[in-house]
Design a protein around this motif. Structure first.
Motif, short mmCIF file in Angstrom:
data_model
loop_
_atom_site.label_atom_id
_atom_site.label_comp_id
_atom_site.label_asym_id
_atom_site.label_seq_id
_atom_site.Cartn_x
_atom_site.Cartn_y
_atom_site.Cartn_z
N PRO A 151 -19.26 36.71 6.25
CA PRO A 151 -19.83 36.43 7.12
C PRO A 151 -21.69 36.28 7.24
O PRO A 151 -22.02 36.75 6.39
N GLY A 192 -13.18 37.54 8.91
CA GLY A 192 -14.71 37.09 10.04
C GLY A 192 -14.14 37.21 11.36
O GLY A 192 -14.51 36.63 12.11
N GLN A 225 -18.33 33.85 11.47
CA GLN A 225 -17.86 33.54 10.05
C GLN A 225 -17.82 32.68 9.71
O GLN A 225 -18.57 31.15 9.61
N GLN A 229 -17.51 42.82 8.38
CA GLN A 229 -18.30 42.64 8.85
C GLN A 229 -18.83 43.30 9.75
O GLN A 229 -18.45 42.94 11.10
#
Length: 531
Positions: free
Chosen positions: A502, A432, A491, A82
């Motif tokens: 992601p 996400g 996401q 992320q």
């Protein structure tokens, strides 16, 4: 001049909230060596042309629970992918250390019941110093830890619903001081959960004051985020005022239709506390209308007096069970359609994962009371069940997100798609949170600008923690860097299929070393403990 890594032609989003600008960024020996224009003759071991993709400070997840997953998932897959380069663990009153007395049993039980007991030997540590040393043996991102009030209370008082004696409170203060000296960055409480829910304001003020004396801050999962939300904010501000400690209200929200809209008042109350009372209060938020916690947390506080064994005995007692059923039926401030079972430990209950309590009640075939279904699951799974609760309002999420006092915090853990930590149906925030803010809320919905979103993830939490060399792209800062594609970041997972990494997070550097390259984990573990 030679550099280790040179990023060319990027949109530099520097973490201050200022507008992005086109430029280059050079990394050398774990630090940012240059930002802006780097001459065309500059030499680097690796040169990456970004063609306008965004380059930002590595994201700081100010509110996580990865202290329990990182020992088994040192690659921190779901977080580094992320763009997260620093996690603050030990939130909501529960930390992996210190693990003394009853607190040790609670920590050890988590590893055992989540299937990683064979991989993680929690007896390797007792103190916060020993735990942080254990993590420092190699992890893919940087870690800072709060000390959990629940650990401290359990170690001294246990799980009984009573006030500590004067001697016990002194002992608790000593444990907080020890943890802070060992490297903790503050104190967290979970006043919604036992044993934290058994504490009064005076107890918390004493302990938060110790954290303040050591330069730390106070983070709290407040006593209520539903009907008692406003009173809980007042209690939190009282603690901040009396302990003279910076305050972080965790995952700020209002649960239940009767409470939607109250965040407008609570945010204004926080503004006034800062303006008129000098209380350094801020908050964090995850960008979803659903929360996640244990299913047993829906039961009233009195049912948890004495710990899990006492709770399970109460569930076996017909008269007490009836009282619980009646309280659940009358106190619900949202629909049973919004209570989704996500993870169970009892194999006989695996069919409940991914189903709501309402759906499970209907499956029984004879209009079974949903409260009874919930009580059965808690009993049969020995209070180990996790759930997602769809109780928030989208307008509130946007209101909180737009506010200048709000940071981004996942309230999740570093998970991975394989093995025990890939079991169940976890909240998508674990995979996400940061791409959802950047993609859905900043790019698609324009709730905040990309620059503001990045500031909420970087410079703002760094300032809260007193970090001068992280959170902003500037010469001399630690080279925690995230490169993302503003047009593609998103996401991928949802509430029924959450375990998806992601899109659009292309490169992540931790202390100058690639942990994610071209969207794939490199296996590197350069992370360090931040205190």
């Amino acid at each position: 001049m030679g550099y280790d890594v040179l990023f060319r032609d990027g949109r530099i989003v520097d973490g201050t909230g200022s507008p992005w600008f086109r430029g280059d960024l050079a990394v050398d020996d774990g630090r940012i060596a240059a930002v802006g224009t780097v001459g065309p003759d500059a030499d680097a071991d690796e040169e990456i042309v970004l063609e306008g993709r965004a380059i930002a400070p590595g994201f700081i997840d100010i509110h996580t629970h990865s202290d329990f997953t990182l020992p088994a998932n040192r690659d921190a897959h779901s977080k580094v992918r992320q763009g997260v380069t620093l996690e603050v663990v030990g939130n909501c009153g529960t930390s992996a250390a210190p693990r003394y007395g009853a607190a040790a049993r609670g920590v050890d039980n988590w590893f055992e019941t989540n299937g990683v007991g064979d991989e993680v030997d929690a007896t390797a540590w007792e103190s916060m110093a020993e735990y942080l040393d254990h993590l420092a043996g190699g992890v893919s991102l940087n870690v800072a830890s709060l000390v959990g009030h629940g650990n401290v209370r359990a170690a001294v008082v246990g799980y009984d619903d009573r006030a500590p004696t004067a001697d016990e409170l002194d002992e608790m203060c000593g444990l907080v001081a020890e943890a802070m000296t060992d490297g903790a960055v503050g104190l967290s409480t979970g006043l919604f959960y036992p044993p934290g829910s058994f504490a009064d304001v005076d107890e918390v003020v004493e302990l938060a004051g110790v954290a303040a004396d050591h330069g730390g801050f106070y983070a709290t999962h407040m006593r209520s985020e539903s009907d008692g939300l406003i009173d809980s904010v007042e209690e939190t501000l009282e603690i901040g005022r009396r302990a003279d400690v910076p305050v972080q209200i965790s995952h700020h929200k209002a649960i239940g239709p009767d409470n939607w809209g109250k965040v407008r008042y609570t945010l204004r109350r926080m503004e006034l506390a800062r303006e008129r009372e000098g209380i350094d209060v801020q908050c964090d938020q995850y960008p979803y209308v659903a929360s996640s916690t244990s299913l047993g947390a829906l039961l009233p506080t009195w049912a948890h007096d004495g710990g899990d064994d006492a709770l399970l005995d109460r569930l076996r007692d017909a008269s007490v069970r009836e009282r619980l059923r009646e309280e659940l039926a009358t106190d619900r401030n949202s629909s049973w359609d919004g209570v989704l079972v996500t993870n169970v430990q009892n194999p006989d209950l695996k069919h409940t994962e991914g189903k709501t309590i309402a759906e499970l009640a209907a499956r029984e075939g004879e209009e079974r009371d949903p409260a009874d279904v919930l009580l059965d699951i808690v009993l049969e799974d020995e209070n180990r069940t996790m759930h997602v609760n769809f109780g928030m309002d989208e307008a509130d999420v946007r209101t909180v997100m737009r506010h200048e006092l709000t940071m981004v915090g996942s309230d999740g853990s570093s998970l991975c798609q394989e093995g025990p930590l890939g079991e169940g149906v976890p909240h998508p925030r674990n995979y996400g949170t940061f791409p959802r803010v950047l993609g859905h809320y900043a790019r698609d919905e324009a709730v905040v600008s990309v620059e503001t979103a990045v500031h909420m993830m970087t410079g703002q939490p760094a300032a809260r923690m007193g970090l001068e060399d992280r959170g902003v792209l500037k010469t001399g800062a630690k080279a925690d860097v995230t490169v993302f594609d503003p047009g593609a970041v998103a996401q991928v997972g949802d509430f029924l299929d959450p375990a998806n990494y992601p899109d659009g997070i292309e490169h992540v550097l931790v202390d100058g070393e690639h942990v994610v390259r071209d969207g794939e984990h490199t296996g590197a573990r350069p992370g360090e403990v931040v205190s």
